[in-house]
Design a protein around this motif. Sequence first.
Motif, short mmCIF file in Angstrom:
data_model
loop_
_atom_site.label_atom_id
_atom_site.label_comp_id
_atom_site.label_asym_id
_atom_site.label_seq_id
_atom_site.Cartn_x
_atom_site.Cartn_y
_atom_site.Cartn_z
N ASP A 64 -4.70 1.77 5.27
CA ASP A 64 -3.65 0.77 5.47
C ASP A 64 -2.79 0.62 4.22
OD1 ASP A 64 -4.57 0.32 8.01
OD2 ASP A 64 -5.18 -1.75 7.68
N ALA A 65 -3.42 0.62 3.05
CA ALA A 65 -2.67 0.47 1.81
C ALA A 65 -1.65 1.59 1.64
CB ALA A 65 -3.63 0.43 0.62
N ILE A 66 -2.04 2.80 1.97
CA ILE A 66 -1.12 3.93 1.84
C ILE A 66 0.02 3.80 2.85
CG2 ILE A 66 -0.95 6.42 2.26
CD1 ILE A 66 -3.72 6.64 0.93
N TRP A 67 -0.29 3.41 4.07
CA TRP A 67 0.76 3.23 5.09
C TRP A 67 1.79 2.20 4.62
CZ3 TRP A 67 2.62 -0.71 8.17
CH2 TRP A 67 3.39 -0.33 9.28
N LEU A 68 1.31 1.09 4.08
CA LEU A 68 2.22 0.06 3.59
C LEU A 68 3.05 0.57 2.40
CD1 LEU A 68 -0.20 -2.98 3.82
CD2 LEU A 68 1.97 -2.78 5.06
N ALA A 69 2.39 1.24 1.45
CA ALA A 69 3.10 1.73 0.27
C ALA A 69 4.16 2.75 0.65
CB ALA A 69 2.11 2.32 -0.72
N GLU A 70 3.88 3.55 1.65
CA GLU A 70 4.88 4.53 2.11
C GLU A 70 6.13 3.85 2.65
OE1 GLU A 70 2.02 8.27 3.47
OE2 GLU A 70 2.54 6.71 4.93
N ARG A 71 5.98 2.61 3.04
CA ARG A 71 7.10 1.85 3.60
C ARG A 71 7.67 0.85 2.58
NH1 ARG A 71 4.12 4.22 6.74
NH2 ARG A 71 4.85 5.00 8.76
N GLY A 72 7.36 1.07 1.33
CA GLY A 72 8.00 0.31 0.26
C GLY A 72 7.25 -0.91 -0.23
N TRP A 73 6.07 -1.16 0.32
CA TRP A 73 5.29 -2.32 -0.13
C TRP A 73 4.60 -2.04 -1.45
CZ3 TRP A 73 4.60 -7.01 2.57
CH2 TRP A 73 5.16 -7.06 3.85
N GLN A 74 4.47 -3.10 -2.26
CA GLN A 74 3.54 -3.09 -3.39
C GLN A 74 2.24 -3.66 -2.85
OE1 GLN A 74 4.71 -1.88 -6.36
NE2 GLN A 74 2.65 -1.92 -7.24
N VAL A 75 1.14 -2.94 -3.00
CA VAL A 75 -0.09 -3.30 -2.31
C VAL A 75 -1.22 -3.56 -3.31
CG1 VAL A 75 -1.77 -2.64 -0.55
CG2 VAL A 75 0.60 -1.80 -0.40
N THR A 76 -1.89 -4.69 -3.11
CA THR A 76 -3.15 -4.95 -3.79
C THR A 76 -4.25 -4.79 -2.76
OG1 THR A 76 -2.16 -6.50 -5.37
CG2 THR A 76 -4.54 -6.64 -5.03
N GLY A 77 -5.11 -3.81 -2.96
CA GLY A 77 -6.23 -3.58 -2.05
C GLY A 77 -7.52 -4.07 -2.67
N VAL A 78 -8.29 -4.84 -1.90
CA VAL A 78 -9.56 -5.37 -2.41
C VAL A 78 -10.68 -5.01 -1.44
CG1 VAL A 78 -8.47 -7.25 -3.68
CG2 VAL A 78 -9.21 -7.65 -1.32
N ASP A 79 -11.83 -4.76 -2.00
CA ASP A 79 -13.01 -4.43 -1.20
C ASP A 79 -14.23 -4.72 -2.06
OD1 ASP A 79 -13.19 -2.45 1.54
OD2 ASP A 79 -15.04 -2.73 0.39
N VAL A 80 -15.39 -4.88 -1.42
CA VAL A 80 -16.62 -5.08 -2.18
C VAL A 80 -17.30 -3.76 -2.52
CG1 VAL A 80 -17.06 -7.37 -1.25
CG2 VAL A 80 -17.98 -5.38 -0.06
N SER A 81 -16.85 -2.66 -1.93
CA SER A 81 -17.51 -1.37 -2.13
C SER A 81 -16.82 -0.56 -3.21
CB SER A 81 -17.52 -0.57 -0.82
OG SER A 81 -17.95 0.76 -1.07
N ALA A 82 -17.55 -0.24 -4.27
CA ALA A 82 -17.01 0.62 -5.32
C ALA A 82 -16.77 2.03 -4.81
CB ALA A 82 -17.97 0.64 -6.51
N VAL A 83 -17.63 2.50 -3.90
CA VAL A 83 -17.46 3.83 -3.34
C VAL A 83 -16.15 3.92 -2.57
CG1 VAL A 83 -18.41 5.51 -1.70
CG2 VAL A 83 -19.94 4.24 -3.22
N ALA A 84 -15.88 2.92 -1.73
CA ALA A 84 -14.63 2.91 -0.97
C ALA A 84 -13.42 2.83 -1.88
CB ALA A 84 -14.64 1.73 0.01
N LEU A 85 -13.50 2.01 -2.91
CA LEU A 85 -12.37 1.87 -3.82
C LEU A 85 -12.08 3.16 -4.58
CD1 LEU A 85 -13.13 -1.72 -5.15
CD2 LEU A 85 -11.17 -1.05 -3.73
N ASP A 86 -13.12 3.87 -4.97
CA ASP A 86 -12.91 5.16 -5.63
C ASP A 86 -12.19 6.12 -4.70
OD1 ASP A 86 -14.10 4.36 -7.99
OD2 ASP A 86 -16.04 5.28 -7.56
N ARG A 87 -12.56 6.13 -3.44
CA ARG A 87 -11.91 7.01 -2.48
C ARG A 87 -10.47 6.58 -2.24
NH1 ARG A 87 -16.81 7.88 1.94
NH2 ARG A 87 -18.25 8.87 0.48
N ALA A 88 -10.24 5.28 -2.20
CA ALA A 88 -8.88 4.79 -2.01
C ALA A 88 -7.99 5.18 -3.19
CB ALA A 88 -8.90 3.27 -1.82
#
Length: 222
Positions: A64-88
Amino acid sequence: MESVGKNDHSHTSHGVIPEGETWDAMYGSREQYFSGRANDALVAEAAELPAGHALDVGCGEGGDAIWLAERGWQVTGVDVSAVALDRARQAADDAGLAGQISLRRLDLTVEAPTPRAYDLVSVHYVPLPIDDAAAVRALADAVAVGGTLLFVTHDPEAIARRVREGSTRAPDPQDFHGTASVAALLGADWAIEVHDSRPRSRPEHVERDHPDDVALRARRLR
């Protein structure tokens, strides 16, 4: 489970393992857990919104963060998983969007996001305990005046029916906030623009257990 959205967390049960470790174990069980595509409801409800600053709650591997950024958004993505965040982070780098996407660990039951800071707060399939109204209010408080809260869950009636049929072991949806309980907490400062159930529109985003979503889109008036 098929790869659907990037942050569809509803299948993971909660036990004695700390929250972040629960999600780390889930993501770590596969090289890529979800499809990397944006969730259907985000595409449907945010495509016409003017770009601004978005908070992607439970951002997972970053679809979702990438989809938004592709459309001009500045995105703050938050999650509790360090594994997911590394992949993001890797996905954002690969897409050339690292400058538009900021990622960090955040447990909503412990820490609130910055108040009135976001033009869009997008929450997809994040299991917030029904007895924790503070987390929902914190998400609402994070929306700037004129901004949008998008809260999406799996259709609780569809889940309950499958539980009764014995075709799923999904957690009881009554244990978590749904769109109705979120809407009830918003109050007079909000206009509810969309609140409905809809099937997922793309075949690759349909699971046997969760073919339907319920989406709440509300705009902060003041």
